[in-house]
Every structure is written in structure tokens, then in C-alpha cells.
Design a protein around this motif. Structure first.
Motif, PDB file in Angstrom:
ATOM      1  N   THR A   6     -25.720 -19.296  12.402  1.00 37.49           N
ATOM      2  CA  THR A   6     -24.695 -18.287  12.143  1.00 37.49           C
ATOM      3  C   THR A   6     -23.531 -18.493  13.098  1.00 37.49           C
ATOM      4  OG1 THR A   6     -26.327 -16.680  11.373  1.00 37.49           O
ATOM      5  CG2 THR A   6     -24.193 -15.824  12.089  1.00 37.49           C
ATOM      6  N   LEU A  26     -11.114 -11.947   6.628  1.00 40.62           N
ATOM      7  CA  LEU A  26     -12.414 -11.305   6.811  1.00 40.62           C
ATOM      8  C   LEU A  26     -13.243 -11.305   5.522  1.00 40.62           C
ATOM      9  CD1 LEU A  26     -14.151  -9.783   8.887  1.00 40.62           C
ATOM     10  CD2 LEU A  26     -13.120  -7.670   8.056  1.00 40.62           C
ATOM     11  N   GLU A  27     -12.603 -11.016   4.406  1.00 41.98           N
ATOM     12  CA  GLU A  27     -13.326 -10.931   3.143  1.00 41.98           C
ATOM     13  C   GLU A  27     -13.917 -12.270   2.712  1.00 41.98           C
ATOM     14  OE1 GLU A  27     -13.960  -8.018   0.721  1.00 41.98           O
ATOM     15  OE2 GLU A  27     -14.164  -7.697   2.871  1.00 41.98           O
ATOM     16  N   ARG A  30     -17.257 -12.418   4.412  1.00 37.90           N
ATOM     17  CA  ARG A  30     -18.230 -11.511   3.781  1.00 37.90           C
ATOM     18  C   ARG A  30     -18.760 -12.098   2.481  1.00 37.90           C
ATOM     19  NH1 ARG A  30     -18.472  -8.073  -0.309  1.00 37.90           N
ATOM     20  NH2 ARG A  30     -16.275  -8.362  -0.859  1.00 37.90           N
ATOM     21  N   VAL A  31     -17.844 -12.596   1.654  1.00 42.49           N
ATOM     22  CA  VAL A  31     -18.252 -13.150   0.356  1.00 42.49           C
ATOM     23  C   VAL A  31     -19.067 -14.428   0.541  1.00 42.49           C
ATOM     24  CG1 VAL A  31     -17.373 -14.151  -1.788  1.00 42.49           C
ATOM     25  CG2 VAL A  31     -16.385 -12.037  -0.889  1.00 42.49           C
ATOM     26  N   ASN A  33     -21.215 -15.068   2.893  1.00 41.67           N
ATOM     27  CA  ASN A  33     -22.591 -14.647   3.164  1.00 41.67           C
ATOM     28  C   ASN A  33     -23.285 -14.200   1.879  1.00 41.67           C
ATOM     29  OD1 ASN A  33     -22.202 -15.164   5.874  1.00 41.67           O
ATOM     30  ND2 ASN A  33     -21.864 -13.022   6.432  1.00 41.67           N
ATOM     31  N   ARG A  34     -22.564 -13.503   1.020  1.00 38.03           N
ATOM     32  CA  ARG A  34     -23.144 -13.015  -0.235  1.00 38.03           C
ATOM     33  C   ARG A  34     -23.492 -14.167  -1.171  1.00 38.03           C
ATOM     34  NH1 ARG A  34     -23.262  -8.259  -3.181  1.00 38.03           N
ATOM     35  NH2 ARG A  34     -23.237  -8.528  -5.455  1.00 38.03           N
ATOM     36  N   THR A  39     -26.810 -15.161   6.227  1.00 39.11           N
ATOM     37  CA  THR A  39     -25.701 -14.858   7.129  1.00 39.11           C
ATOM     38  C   THR A  39     -25.208 -16.133   7.788  1.00 39.11           C
ATOM     39  OG1 THR A  39     -26.645 -12.665   7.547  1.00 39.11           O
ATOM     40  CG2 THR A  39     -24.935 -13.430   9.054  1.00 39.11           C
ATOM     41  N   TYR A  41     -21.962 -16.312   8.610  1.00 37.76           N
ATOM     42  CA  TYR A  41     -20.903 -15.856   9.510  1.00 37.76           C
ATOM     43  C   TYR A  41     -21.153 -14.413   9.915  1.00 37.76           C
ATOM     44  CZ  TYR A  41     -18.419 -20.023   7.957  1.00 37.76           C
ATOM     45  OH  TYR A  41     -18.087 -21.329   7.687  1.00 37.76           O
ATOM     46  N   ASP A  42     -20.921 -14.166  11.182  1.00 38.00           N
ATOM     47  CA  ASP A  42     -20.890 -12.803  11.717  1.00 38.00           C
ATOM     48  C   ASP A  42     -19.527 -12.643  12.358  1.00 38.00           C
ATOM     49  OD1 ASP A  42     -21.658 -10.294  12.454  1.00 38.00           O
ATOM     50  OD2 ASP A  42     -22.818 -10.936  14.197  1.00 38.00           O
ATOM     51  N   TRP A  43     -19.105 -11.407  12.564  1.00 36.69           N
ATOM     52  CA  TRP A  43     -17.770 -11.202  13.127  1.00 36.69           C
ATOM     53  C   TRP A  43     -17.716  -9.916  13.933  1.00 36.69           C
ATOM     54  CZ3 TRP A  43     -18.829 -11.484   7.897  1.00 36.69           C
ATOM     55  CH2 TRP A  43     -18.869 -10.257   7.215  1.00 36.69           C
TER      56      TRP A  43
END
Length: 317
Positions: A6, A26-27, A30-31, A33-34, A39, A41-43
Motif C-alpha cells: 500500500t 483523490l478520487e 479511491r476508485v 482501490n475499488r 487497498t 493507496y491510502d492517503w
């Protein structure tokens, strides 16, 4: 097969930051990871003092803490917008340098490159920032190569212009980290038709901006844009594009509704306004940088276009 680790990204929100640039970056994470169903990426999102930050659209963003407490991150992205020079806080620059010394890659979104440059972290690097701020950046940091590309990746420095450009930057980083196929899947999920490359330019072509297609007129305007500090005589422009001066004047009247002299002067005056708003250059120096031979001539022309003197731009708002 080894499981991808990650990556942890940090986003430092500068007051009046560009919300669209931040959220586009940022989005994508998130996408990703989906789509990847794990996961990757974490932020964490921070401000200088840990308090919420108001964006340029007046929306307040909650943060996870202060920049000083951010800890180790794989990359830190500085998110800024209008007048980034107002927010070059000494403590913020010191913390950004600290993260760079400890191995964090560093990025700038919209005008975030300005803070990286002010911290001395873009020396020897290629970068980009929003086209509206490039004139002021060039005056303040003449030794730094700032391009008009959508985004730039130069070793451990990542910079992107505002708007949707950070989306393409992040998709490109995902392709580098996890392969082009995953980046394409994320792009499709976001209904993003094409991942732009660093070779894509920020601004529309002259043809699109002017909504004309006459090649000699476009060549003439391009010459003007390239020669703002030392304006070319109209006779020279006409000769270089292959028409007579009278033909050049006719082209401008027909397609742009005015004379080439007036068009050229207004182009230089708009650049002057950008420099007055974005730099600490004196009014006289701004006039010279935009091709005006005297302060009085500059002031008269400026007042004629904008309705007030150049010094008015420096009055507190």
C-alpha cells in the motif's frame, strides 16, 4: 506473486486551494482501490495547523491533522490555487523540505509547484502549473523550466496543472506502479475517455480559442504571443506570415473585429495585468516586460483597457 504494498500519499491543502484539482487526484486513488479490490493507496489530508481549509470555491475541507504531524508518506502533493505566493509560510516550506529529505516524492497540483519552487525543491527539475500563473512563475523563478504541459513527471517530482489535469497525472502514476491495464480500468470507471500524456498541452489551440482557421492569421497571432516583451512591427509580422500589411489589417478586421495593432496591445496589457497580480515586480518593470517604452505610455494604455491605472492592481482588496 508478491502482493503490492500500500502506498501512502499526503495532500497538503493551502488556503484557497483548487477543490477540483484536489478531488480529481483523490478520487482516482479511491476508485483504484475499488477496481483493484484491495487497498493499493491510502492517503492523509493535512493543513498547516490542522484546522479545516477553505478552498477557492468557498467550500471548507476537513483534514486529518497538521503538516508537522503527517509522518512518513510515499508522496506529498501540495494543493494550491490563486496567489500561491501569499501562502509560502516559512514553517510549511520547512516541513515540505523535511519530507523531501526523508525520501518522500513531492508533487504540486494547480499552482502547488510555486511552493515547491519557493522551498528550493524544483531546482534542476522540469515542472508545470496552471497556465494562468505561468507568467508570474517565470518572473520569480527564471532558472526553473516550467512547461505548458498538462502534467510533468521528472524523477521524484510530479506536477499537474489545475482542473482535470491531476486526474491524468494520477492515472499515469497508477500505470507506472501497477500497469497500464489497471489505469485504463480506472479511467473507464471514471468515464474518462483518454488518459492524457505529458505531451498534451493545457490550453486550447489558437484555432479553437479564436474560432478561426485562416492559417496566416493564426501564424500572425502566434508571432505576437511569442514577442510580447519586444513587440514586432506589423510590417515584420506581415512579411513573416506571407501577406502585405494591408492584407494583415484586413484579416484582423474580418475575423477578429479590430486592428492588429489594437489586438497586439491588448494582448500585452493582459499579460501585464497577470504580472501585476502574480509578482512583486514594480509597475515600471512590468511595463518594460510587456513592451511599453515608457511608464506614462503603459499607464495610459492600461487605463484605456481596464478603466484604472496599473497601480490600482496593487491596492489591498
Amino acid at each position: 506473486m508478491a502482493i503490492a504494498r500500500t502506498r501512502r500519499f499526503g495532500f497538503y491543502l493551502v488556503p484557497q486551494f483548487s477543490f477540483i484539482a484536489f478531488i480529481n487526484a483523490l478520487e482516482v486513488l479511491r476508485v483504484t482501490n475499488r477496481v483493484a479490490e484491495r487497498t493499493l493507496y491510502d492517503w492523509t489530508v493535512v493543513s498547516l495547523d490542522g484546522a479545516p481549509v477553505e478552498a477557492s470555491n468557498r467550500m471548507a475541507a476537513l483534514v486529518d491533522g497538521g503538516l508537522k504531524e503527517i509522518g512518513a508518506v510515499d508522496a506529498l502533493f501540495v494543493c494550491a490555487s490563486f496567489e500561491p505566493q501569499r501562502y509560502c509560510d516559512r514553517e510549511a516550506l520547512a516541513q515540505i523540505r523535511r519530507l523531501g529529505r526523508h525520501g518522500s516524492e513531492l508533487g504540486g497540483l494547480c499552482t502547488g509547484a510555486y511552493l515547491l519552487a519557493k522551498a528550493g525543491l524544483l531546482d534542476g527539475y522540469r515542472c508545470t502549473l496552471h497556465w494562468d500563473s505561468q507568467a508570474g512563475f517565470a518572473e520569480d523563478f527564471p532558472e526553473i523550466e516550467a512547461t505548458d504541459e498538462v502534467f510533468e513527471i521528472d524523477r521524484d517530482r510530479f506536477t499537474a496543472a489545475g482542473g482535470t489535469a491531476p486526474l491524468d497525472l494520477m492515472l499515469t502514476l497508477i500505470a507506472l506502479h501497477h500497469g497500464h491495464e489497471l489505469a485504463l480500468q480506472v479511467s473507464e470507471y471514471l468515464i474518462h475517455e483518454r488518459i492524457r500524456s505529458p505531451q498534451d498541452h493545457q490550453r486550447l489551440t489558437l484555432r479553437s480559442r479564436l474560432r478561426v482557421s485562416h492559417p496566416r492569421l493564426l501564424d500572425a497571432v502566434s508571432l505576437m504571443e511569442q514577442s510580447l516583451e519586444a513587440p514586432l512591427p506589423l510590417e515584420t509580422i506581415a512579411k513573416r506570415v506571407g501577406v502585405s500589411k494591408r492584407q494583415l489589417e484586413r484579416l484582423f478586421r474580418t475575423y477578429l473585429g479590430g486592428s492588429p495593432a489594437r489586438y497586439y496591445a491588448e494582448m500585452r496589457l493582459r499579460r501585464a495585468r497577470m504580472l501585476l497580480e502574480q509578482t512583486s515586480m514594480s509597475v515600471t518593470d512590468v511595463g518594460v516586460a510587456c513592451g511599453f517604452v515608457s511608464a506614462s505610455h503603459f499607464s495610459r494604455a492600461y487605463r484605456g483597457l481596464f478603466g484604472h491605472s496599473p497601480r490600482h492592481e496593487r491596492l489591498p482588496t
